[in-house]
Motif scaffolding. Structure first.
Motif, short mmCIF file in Angstrom:
data_model
loop_
_atom_site.label_atom_id
_atom_site.label_comp_id
_atom_site.label_asym_id
_atom_site.label_seq_id
_atom_site.Cartn_x
_atom_site.Cartn_y
_atom_site.Cartn_z
N ASN A 14 0.83 -1.21 0.00
CA ASN A 14 0.00 0.00 0.00
C ASN A 14 0.86 1.26 0.00
OD1 ASN A 14 -2.50 -1.24 -0.12
ND2 ASN A 14 -2.66 -1.43 2.11
N ARG A 15 1.93 1.26 0.79
CA ARG A 15 2.85 2.41 0.80
C ARG A 15 3.51 2.58 -0.57
NH1 ARG A 15 4.60 0.55 6.13
NH2 ARG A 15 6.44 -0.27 5.11
N MET A 16 3.91 1.46 -1.16
CA MET A 16 4.53 1.52 -2.49
C MET A 16 3.53 2.04 -3.52
SD MET A 16 6.76 -2.01 -2.42
CE MET A 16 7.13 -2.00 -4.15
N ASP A 17 2.28 1.62 -3.41
CA ASP A 17 1.23 2.08 -4.32
C ASP A 17 1.00 3.58 -4.17
OD1 ASP A 17 -0.71 1.56 -6.31
OD2 ASP A 17 -2.29 1.58 -4.77
N ASP A 18 0.99 4.06 -2.93
CA ASP A 18 0.84 5.49 -2.68
C ASP A 18 2.00 6.29 -3.28
OD1 ASP A 18 -1.53 5.02 -1.35
OD2 ASP A 18 -0.62 5.13 0.66
N LYS A 19 3.20 5.78 -3.08
CA LYS A 19 4.38 6.46 -3.64
C LYS A 19 4.33 6.46 -5.16
CE LYS A 19 7.57 5.63 0.16
NZ LYS A 19 8.84 5.02 0.59
N LEU A 20 3.90 5.37 -5.75
CA LEU A 20 3.79 5.29 -7.20
C LEU A 20 2.76 6.28 -7.72
CD1 LEU A 20 4.65 3.93 -9.82
CD2 LEU A 20 2.94 2.18 -9.40
N ARG A 22 1.93 9.13 -6.31
CA ARG A 22 2.54 10.46 -6.21
C ARG A 22 3.55 10.68 -7.33
NH1 ARG A 22 2.69 9.22 -0.61
NH2 ARG A 22 4.94 8.90 -0.72
N LEU A 23 4.31 9.65 -7.63
CA LEU A 23 5.29 9.75 -8.72
C LEU A 23 4.61 9.99 -10.06
CD1 LEU A 23 8.07 7.05 -8.23
CD2 LEU A 23 8.40 9.43 -8.81
N LEU A 24 3.53 9.28 -10.32
CA LEU A 24 2.81 9.44 -11.58
C LEU A 24 2.20 10.84 -11.69
CD1 LEU A 24 1.06 5.96 -11.91
CD2 LEU A 24 2.95 6.85 -13.28
N ASP A 25 1.68 11.35 -10.57
CA ASP A 25 1.16 12.72 -10.57
C ASP A 25 2.27 13.71 -10.87
OD1 ASP A 25 -1.37 11.81 -9.97
OD2 ASP A 25 -1.21 12.25 -7.81
N ARG A 26 3.42 13.52 -10.26
CA ARG A 26 4.56 14.43 -10.46
C ARG A 26 5.07 14.36 -11.90
NH1 ARG A 26 6.57 19.06 -9.27
NH2 ARG A 26 8.80 19.10 -8.95
N VAL A 27 5.14 13.16 -12.45
CA VAL A 27 5.59 13.03 -13.84
C VAL A 27 4.61 13.72 -14.78
CG1 VAL A 27 5.92 11.36 -15.71
CG2 VAL A 27 6.97 10.95 -13.50
#
Length: 74
Positions: A14-20, A22-27
């Motif tokens: 779940n933490r990895m999914d949240d980070k992913l 956020r990364l996709l939003d930033r990209v």
């Protein structure tokens, strides 16, 4: 005892999914900003080309004036 490792793995996923996410939003945000920069650079390039044409025209006019005033060899 078997539920605890599964919960740890799920929590980690779940933490990895949240980070992913956020990364996709930033990209996505960076992609939009890069597109804006590309548009601005294209406008600058266009403006520089137009100024170059104007400078060339002025140079030709100055050469004609110099020839008429015999300030330069024909």
């Amino acid at each position: 005892m078997t539920d605890e490792p599964i919960n740890l793995v799920l929590a980690r996923l779940n933490r990895m999914d949240d980070k992913l996410d956020r990364l996709l939003d930033r990209v996505g945000e960076l992609t939009t900003r890069m597109g804006s920069l590309e548009v601005l650079v294209a406008h600058i390039h266009s403006d520089m080309a137009a100024q170059s044409v104007r400078i060339d025209q002025l140079s030709n006019r100055i050469e004609k004036v110099e020839r008429r005033l015999e300030l330069r060899d024909a």
